[in-house]
Design an enzyme around this catalytic site. Structure first.
Site, PDB file in Angstrom:
ATOM      1  N   ARG A  55       0.851  -1.186   0.000  1.00 48.02           N
ATOM      2  CA  ARG A  55       0.000   0.000   0.000  1.00 48.02           C
ATOM      3  C   ARG A  55       0.887   1.236   0.000  1.00 48.02           C
ATOM      4  NH1 ARG A  55       2.402   2.024   3.590  1.00 48.02           N
ATOM      5  NH2 ARG A  55       0.813   3.621   3.705  1.00 48.02           N
ATOM      6  N   GLY A  56       0.224   2.405  -0.096  1.00 48.79           N
ATOM      7  CA  GLY A  56       0.978   3.636  -0.272  1.00 48.79           C
ATOM      8  C   GLY A  56       1.059   3.895  -1.772  1.00 48.79           C
ATOM      9  N   ARG A  98      -7.785  -0.485  -6.500  1.00 47.98           N
ATOM     10  CA  ARG A  98      -8.016   0.630  -5.568  1.00 47.98           C
ATOM     11  C   ARG A  98      -8.209   1.907  -6.393  1.00 47.98           C
ATOM     12  NH1 ARG A  98      -4.379   1.317  -0.402  1.00 47.98           N
ATOM     13  NH2 ARG A  98      -6.290   2.182   0.465  1.00 47.98           N
ATOM     14  N   ASP A 249      -2.281  10.769  -2.086  1.00 47.81           N
ATOM     15  CA  ASP A 249      -2.704   9.732  -3.034  1.00 47.81           C
ATOM     16  C   ASP A 249      -3.111  10.324  -4.364  1.00 47.81           C
ATOM     17  OD1 ASP A 249      -3.109   8.506  -0.215  1.00 47.81           O
ATOM     18  OD2 ASP A 249      -2.974   6.856  -1.648  1.00 47.81           O
ATOM     19  N   LYS A 260      -4.656   9.897   3.320  1.00 45.25           N
ATOM     20  CA  LYS A 260      -5.302   9.027   4.303  1.00 45.25           C
ATOM     21  C   LYS A 260      -6.297   9.796   5.169  1.00 45.25           C
ATOM     22  CE  LYS A 260      -5.058   5.540   4.629  1.00 45.25           C
ATOM     23  NZ  LYS A 260      -6.115   4.660   4.020  1.00 45.25           N
TER      24      LYS A 260
HETATM   25  O1  MRU Z   1      -4.540   3.151   2.407  1.00 43.97           O
HETATM   26  P1  MRU Z   1      -3.066   3.376   2.260  1.00 43.97           P
HETATM   27  O2  MRU Z   1      -2.264   2.815   3.374  1.00 43.97           O
HETATM   28  O3  MRU Z   1      -2.564   2.942   0.902  1.00 43.97           O
HETATM   29  O4  MRU Z   1      -2.918   4.951   2.311  1.00 43.97           O
HETATM   30  C1  MRU Z   1      -1.645   5.506   2.125  1.00 43.97           C
HETATM   31  C2  MRU Z   1      -1.608   6.972   2.266  1.00 43.97           C
HETATM   32  O5  MRU Z   1      -2.603   7.627   2.453  1.00 43.97           O
HETATM   33  C3  MRU Z   1      -0.264   7.598   2.077  1.00 43.97           C
HETATM   34  O6  MRU Z   1      -0.138   8.740   2.853  1.00 43.97           O
HETATM   35  C4  MRU Z   1      -0.106   7.976   0.603  1.00 43.97           C
HETATM   36  O7  MRU Z   1      -0.361   6.879  -0.226  1.00 43.97           O
HETATM   37  C5  MRU Z   1       1.218   8.532   0.296  1.00 43.97           C
HETATM   38  S1  MRU Z   1       2.456   7.314   0.295  1.00 43.97           S
HETATM   39  C6  MRU Z   1       3.924   8.023  -0.113  1.00 43.97           C
END
Ligand code: MRU
Length: 364
Positions: A55-56, A98, A249, A260
């Site tokens: 994730r990320g 996603r 994101d 997030k």
């Molecule tokens: O649901 P996730 O864990 O994929 O969410 C991740 C985030 O919101 C991060 O802050 C974002 O992807 C930036 S990662 C460099």
């Protein structure tokens, strides 16, 4: 975890050509166990992204790029158009895992573009196209390291030695390939003796801040303090935070930023206490085709993540309604700057982001 290694010795996402697999750290097991898993089928890749094993935003993009190479490399077709038809099917399938992080579709579109360029425009053989896809996927992975390092360098100009930095969710090494985005200034500062004090929000409901950020910073020797999400205003009010660095994101053309869930609350509190909020954004996360935050598709996730997932016993009544958006949008007016690999964009973002993207276009 293997006690001979720290998290920095593991790769978040890699291609294992011998095993014909994309290898990831299963992030749902952290911090208790560091296990590498091999993703071989389209379904395994899709599930790993959907279930947040990887994730990320940047890490999802890299996984999709390596994944589509892996899957299409197995296609037994000599005719390019038939090969491309199957490529499209995999692309659409992976893209549906996603919706919010634009890096996923960005990486898949980039792979598609090079595929069409080589196979349709340049009439290369399918075997040659496969090799070009392989190189492009590895390049996307490699570029992420340099992009994050540059974000770190620009980010470091915004802070002073000894500063308190607050971050939300995990925009660290585990969300990218190395350095991370929001953590890049922190890691570079650590290498240069800046002595930052970092506050990591636990980040309900999936606890990426507690399980991942506090873990990776702590195991790297950064002075990190874990706080619950509802404590950020408290530490800010006590003067313990000088800067907020968060990841993202998707950044819309006007600077509104999806990150997030809970990021917008942090930004509202920080603005009240006159603490600058910087969004660390590789240009692969900037979506100039999305005009404002209102146009960003926010992923809704199962309610059990809130009611059951981290508890031995359910902590809410069976059947209660749950609202579980995975992201929120921070209004561009709350953002002091968007730190990209091409410099720091400031308001008005419609102009500065356009200038950043133009700089990128000229550079590539
Ligand atoms: O649901 P996730 O864990 O994929 O969410 C991740 C985030 O919101 C991060 O802050 C974002 O992807 C930036 S990662 C460099």
């Amino acid at each position: 975890m293997d006690d001979r290694k720290t998290i920095k010795d593991f790769e978040t996402v890699a291609l294992d050509e011998e095993r014909d697999a994309v290898v990831i750290i299963d992030q749902t097991l952290l911090p208790g166990r560091t296990e590498l898993i091999s993703l071989k089928t389209a379904q395994e890749i899709w599930d790993a992204i959907y279930l947040l094993k990887v994730r990320g935003a940047p890490a999802i993009g890299v996984t999709a790029a390596l994944g589509i190479y892996l899957l299409t490399n197995r296609i037994q077709e000599e005719d390019f158009e038939r090969f491309y038809q199957k490529f499209r099917e995999y692309k659409e399938y992976l893209d549906s895992s996603r919706p919010t992080a634009v890096n996923l579709s960005w990486a898949l579109r980039r792979m598609e573009k090079i595929c069409l360029q080589a196979g349709r425009a340049e009439k290369k053989s399918v075997e040659e196209v496969k090799e070009i896809l392989r190189r492009e996927a590895l390049l996307i992975r490699e570029e992420d390291v340099e992009v994050c390092r540059k974000i770190g360098e620009y980010g470091l100009t915004l802070v002073k030695p000894g500063d308190g930095i607050l971050t939300h969710c995990n925009a660290g090494q585990l969300a990218a390939v190395k350095y991370g985005t929001a953590t890049a200034p922190i890691y570079l500062g650590q290498e240069r003796g800046y002595g930052f004090h970092v506050f990591a929000d636990e980040t309900r409901p999936l606890l990426q801040g507690a399980r991942l950020t506090s873990y990776e910073l702590f195991s790297s020797g950064v002075d990190v303090t874990l706080i619950c999400d509802n404590m950020s205003a408290s530490v800010m009010s006590k003067g313990l935070v000088q800067t907020v660095f968060v990841g993202c994101d998707r950044v819309a053309a006007n600077g509104d930023t999806a990150n997030k869930i809970g990021t917008s609350l942090v930004a509202i509190a920080a603005n009240y206490y006159k603490i600058p909020v910087y969004v660390c954004a590789p240009t692969s996360t900037i979506d100039m085709e999305t005009a404002t935050g209102e146009d960003i598709h926010i992923e809704q996730r199962p309610g059990e993540e809130v009611t059951k997932m981290w508890y031995q016993e359910p902590m809410a009544p069976e059947g209660v309604k749950v609202h579980n958006p995975a992201f929120d949008v921070t209004d561009h007016r709350l953002i002091a700057g968007i730190v990209t690999e091409y410099g720091i964009a400031r308001a008005p973002y419609t102009e500065s982001l356009r200038a950043v993207m133009e700089k990128k276009r000229k550079n590539s």
